[in-house]
Motif scaffolding. Structure first.
Motif, PDB file in Angstrom:
ATOM      1  N   ARG A   1       0.825  -1.203   0.000  1.00  0.00           N
ATOM      2  CA  ARG A   1       0.000   0.000   0.000  1.00  0.00           C
ATOM      3  C   ARG A   1       0.863   1.257   0.000  1.00  0.00           C
ATOM      4  O   ARG A   1       0.511   2.277  -0.623  1.00  0.00           O
ATOM      5  CB  ARG A   1      -0.952  -0.023   1.194  1.00  0.00           C
ATOM      6  CG  ARG A   1      -2.121  -0.974   0.976  1.00  0.00           C
ATOM      7  CD  ARG A   1      -2.889  -1.304   2.221  1.00  0.00           C
ATOM      8  NE  ARG A   1      -3.468  -0.136   2.860  1.00  0.00           N
ATOM      9  CZ  ARG A   1      -4.271  -0.194   3.933  1.00  0.00           C
ATOM     10  NH1 ARG A   1      -4.580  -1.381   4.451  1.00  0.00           N
ATOM     11  NH2 ARG A   1      -4.759   0.895   4.471  1.00  0.00           N
TER      12      ARG A   1
ATOM     13  N   LEU B   1      -2.438   9.403   2.481  1.00  0.00           N
ATOM     14  CA  LEU B   1      -3.350   8.566   1.702  1.00  0.00           C
ATOM     15  C   LEU B   1      -3.235   7.082   2.039  1.00  0.00           C
ATOM     16  O   LEU B   1      -4.192   6.328   1.879  1.00  0.00           O
ATOM     17  CB  LEU B   1      -3.072   8.761   0.204  1.00  0.00           C
ATOM     18  CG  LEU B   1      -3.373  10.138  -0.393  1.00  0.00           C
ATOM     19  CD1 LEU B   1      -2.886  10.182  -1.833  1.00  0.00           C
ATOM     20  CD2 LEU B   1      -4.867  10.433  -0.321  1.00  0.00           C
TER      21      LEU B   1
ATOM     22  N   ASP C   1      -5.747   5.062   3.951  1.00  0.00           N
ATOM     23  CA  ASP C   1      -7.113   5.234   3.449  1.00  0.00           C
ATOM     24  C   ASP C   1      -8.032   5.927   4.462  1.00  0.00           C
ATOM     25  O   ASP C   1      -9.064   5.374   4.867  1.00  0.00           O
ATOM     26  CB  ASP C   1      -7.692   3.864   3.072  1.00  0.00           C
ATOM     27  CG  ASP C   1      -8.994   4.011   2.272  1.00  0.00           C
ATOM     28  OD1 ASP C   1      -9.177   5.070   1.631  1.00  0.00           O
ATOM     29  OD2 ASP C   1      -9.820   3.090   2.326  1.00  0.00           O
TER      30      ASP C   1
ATOM     31  N   LYS D   1     -12.212  11.940  -1.411  1.00  0.00           N
ATOM     32  CA  LYS D   1     -12.141  12.169   0.026  1.00  0.00           C
ATOM     33  C   LYS D   1     -12.492  13.609   0.355  1.00  0.00           C
ATOM     34  O   LYS D   1     -12.459  14.485  -0.519  1.00  0.00           O
ATOM     35  CB  LYS D   1     -10.734  11.850   0.556  1.00  0.00           C
ATOM     36  CG  LYS D   1     -10.324  10.396   0.360  1.00  0.00           C
ATOM     37  CD  LYS D   1      -8.955  10.139   0.937  1.00  0.00           C
ATOM     38  CE  LYS D   1      -8.542   8.687   0.683  1.00  0.00           C
ATOM     39  NZ  LYS D   1      -9.442   7.712   1.335  1.00  0.00           N
TER      40      LYS D   1
END
Length: 765
Positions: free
Chosen positions: A121, A156, A159, A191
């Motif tokens: 990620r 980011l 999440d 977002k």
């Protein structure tokens, strides 16, 4: 998805109260890019910090996904920041001593995401901001724009629902600012992005909603241009927790940036460890040498049982034991037992006890010998061919009985080298013991019939050819006026056919290292001598007469309370008593000695003191004394060295406190990412743990190096090789002590770090 209801926030400094926010009510939806404008001091940053959970509101409510935060505790706010908020700071706020990838992973690390998933990620987030190829660089290897992109990637990666950007382009040039704003604008499609800025142009160009603040009030709100709402109906928060391994890694990387200071700190802390380790190494070595000496030598020292035994209780030397007051001021005298008398115990060696001794497990014994009080009337032919009586009284070196070997062992040959001749235990004879230089005292030479001059030398044959005769009672004593007196016709006594020949069987010398056990310049006689003498003399005329008389047949003295000796004493002196006056028991080794003493102690169980048999175990006394002295020296030296350990513990505390000051911003970053106070403590405890472990291992390593020259010096001085030797268990214990002391030293600084306000910490430089 986010709602502020009547939020109020004030700061109090002394009597002065600063109102930062006044009854602020706002609602935010997903997909919004909200810009907050206002002059300095208008409350922009306070609003952002309250939304981000870094500051607590005084009144009102913050609601996210229909979940009120009024009853949130510290751990809830920590989890909220980690799960729901992503921060983009003006000054980047990256941890400098870890890689870009690790910085991005940190929030996920706190969330408990598995290493493989968080790495992927993080790489995806870096790819999103165009910096994947810089993943393994340190932040200081990047430009300002690149560092801001890393900050965005970090925001980011986990999440979050909300991205909070505080002047994200304030430290960037115009070209880079445009790139960053376009990136943030792209993020706002998925977002809620709330950005604080002083630049109205940026707000107008990129934001789809602009809020103006002034003096803590919302004076203008352009309203939302997005109609999309969050699909979430409740707040989902996963509690954060930094693992010990993560804390160790973070602290290790920090220490690696200060290698020189870390080494010097660890070295200073290790000095106490080095001191104690060297003391233990030397103590272990000398104790080992003592044990070897004891096993090789002292184990053969006999356990002796004599008719008059000394009780070596040194506490009795100061007087008898009692419960009386010491140093009283009254004028009274209290009677007590004479301390000298209390030190001695009369052993009543009975036939029952002799039978008990004979039943000792023979496997535990090397030898056992019996000595009697019977006097030896010995004549010797001198080198001048004259006959003289041998003076073997204590003043001139009492003769000792040769230990009677058991189980095919010869304790004499284990202790002595036979220089000449052959020892025959079953035959009457004597054995001469010379010193380490083959020296023999003039007294011993005289007992062998040699009238020596100082410096004179003699051959072994001169000694072996000595002629000695043991004269029995019936030949030696003649009756005269009711008493018995020695016959002074020495030559006829010597040549009498009933006299017992005592040939010199052998000449022996103590083996090197066993001098303590030897009786140099002395004479042993075989047990056959005393056995034959007792057997011959027990029915002699003088013994029978003494048994029937109420007076001393040698002196004519009547036996009473004032007599210098008793009838039994005289009978024993004349060889009429087969009860030994002394028993010497030689165990095989220390383990055997323990079993033998336990066996002897068992005899005394349940008996009155007067009926008990007291023995002397000189080896145990020497062992105990040497062990006590060695332990006392070791404890004193360790105590002195321990002082430096305590001092080093304080020093570690100071160093960790300095580290807290240096890493204040890092503390703020970790708190902003959702780290708990407990996690901050864990980070600094991990640092002290690493320093303590390194310090302990460094101390042990230096000790092992120092042992080499120390052993060389000891060997040169004493001839003992490889004396200093640190036991692995001691080394492990010392490392553990180092760990414990450093953790204790860092306890207060780590708590101070955990209590730091995250907003203040982020502002520090």
């Amino acid at each position: 998805m986010l709602k502020l209801t009547s939020i109020r926030k004030s700061y109090k400094t002394g009597d002065f109260i600063q109102h930062a926010l006044h009854d602020v009510s706002l609602s935010f939806s997903k997909n919004e890019f909200v810009a907050v404008l206002g002059e300095s001091g208008s409350g922009k940053t306070t609003l952002l910090n309250i939304i981000g959970g870094l500051n607590r509101y005084d009144d009102g409510d913050l609601i996210i996904n229909n979940k009120s935060t009024k009853k949130f505790k510290d751990k809830d706010w920590d989890a909220y920041r980690n799960n729901c908020i992503g921060f983009v700071f003006q000054n980047y706020n990256l941890i400098p001593h870890i890689s870009v990838l690790s910085n991005i992973e940190m929030g996920m690390t706190l969330s408990g995401v598995s290493p493989s998933i968080r790495k992927q990620r993080a790489l995806d987030a870096l790819e999103q901001v165009g910096l994947k190829k810089h993943a393994h660089k340190k932040p200081n290897q990047l430009s300002g724009g690149q560092m801001q992109r890393v900050t965005i990637a970090r925001a980011l990666a986990n999440d979050p629902d909300i991205i909070l950007a505080d002047e994200p382009t304030g430290a960037l040039d115009s070209e880079t600012s445009v790139q960053i704003m376009e990136l943030i604008q792209q993020i706002a499609k998925d977002k809620l992005v709330i950005m604080v800025t002083h630049n109205p142009q940026l707000a107008t160009t990129y934001a789809n909603r602009i809020i103006h603040l002034k003096d803590g009030n919302v004076i203008k709100d352009s309203g939302s241009k997005s109609q999309s709402e969050s699909s979430k109906t409740t707040l989902e928060i996963k509690k954060t927790a930094m693992s010990y391994l993560s804390a160790l890694k973070l602290s290790f990387h920090n220490l690696c940036t200060k290698k020189g200071r870390t080494f010097l700190t660890s070295f200073a802390s290790s000095i106490g460890i080095i001191g104690i380790a060297l003391i233990l190494a030397l103590s272990n070595g000398f104790q080992r040498e003592i044990e070897v000496f004891e096993k090789d030598s002292l184990s053969q020292m006999p356990i002796t049982i004599t008719s008059q035994a000394m009780q070596l209780d040194f506490s009795s030397l100061g007087g008898s034991e009692n419960d009386n007051e010491t140093y009283p001021e009254n004028e009274r005298i209290i009677a007590s037992q004479n301390s000298h008398e209390s030190m001695f115990h009369t052993n009543n060696i009975t036939s029952e006890y002799l039978e008990y001794i004979e039943n000792i497990n023979q496997k535990d014994l090397n030898a056992i010998s019996y000595q009697y009080s019977a006097v030896f009337n010995i004549l010797v032919k001198t080198t001048d061919n004259t006959i003289e009586k041998v003076d073997n009284t204590q003043r001139h070196g009492t003769w000792d009985v040769l230990p009677n070997s058991i189980n095919d062992t010869n304790i004499i040959e284990d202790t002595y080298d036979v220089l000449s001749g052959t020892i025959k235990e079953d035959e009457p004879g004597i054995i001469v013991v010379v010193g380490s230089s083959n020296d023999l005292s003039d007294i011993t030479l005289q007992q062998l019939g040699i009238h020596s001059e100082e410096g004179a030398s003699y051959t072994f044959d001169d000694i072996l050819n000595s002629e000695l005769k043991l004269i029995t009672n019936d030949n030696y004593y003649i009756e005269y006026n009711g008493n018995f007196v020695p016959d002074n016709q020495l030559e006829s006594l010597f040549n009498n056919q009933n006299s017992i020949s005592l040939p010199v069987q052998a000449i022996i010398r103590a083996k090197e290292g066993k001098e303590l056990l030897s009786s140099s310049n002395s004479i042993y006689y075989t047990e056959a001598v005393s056995t034959l003498l007792i057997e011959t003399n027990k029915d002699s005329k003088i013994v029978i007469a003494q048994k029937e008389s109420s007076y001393n047949v040698l002196t004519g003295e009547i036996f009473n309370e004032n007599s210098s000796s008793t009838k039994d004493d005289v009978i024993g002196y004349l060889g009429g008593d087969a009860t030994p006056s002394s028993i010497s028991i030689y165990p095989k080794d220390f383990d055997s000695k323990t079993r033998v003493t336990e066996y002897l102690d068992a005899y005394n169980e349940g008996k009155e003191t007067v009926d008990q048999i007291v023995y002397t175990d000189m080896a145990a006394l020497i062992t105990s004394l040497s062990g006590d002295i060695m332990n006392a020296i070791t404890y004193v030296l360790i105590a002195f060295s321990a002082i430096s350990l305590i001092v080093s513990s304080f020093m570690i505390g100071i160093i960790i406190y300095i580290s807290v000051l240096e890493r204040t911003k890092e503390i703020g970053i970790l708190r902003a990412l959702g780290a708990r106070k407990k996690d901050i403590r864990r980070v600094f405890n991990a640092e002290t743990l690493i320093v303590g472990l390194f310090s302990g291992c460094l101390g042990i390593g230096i000790t092992q190096l120092l042992i080499l020259p120390i052993n060389m010096i000891i060997e040169r001085v004493s001839g003992l090789g490889n004396v200093a030797n640190l036991h692995p268990l001691h080394a492990l214990i010392l490392v553990m002590i180092s760990l414990v002391l450093t953790v204790i030293g860092g306890y207060i600084p780590s708590r101070m770090a955990a209590k730091k306000d995250p907003v203040d910490a982020l502002r520090s430089e």
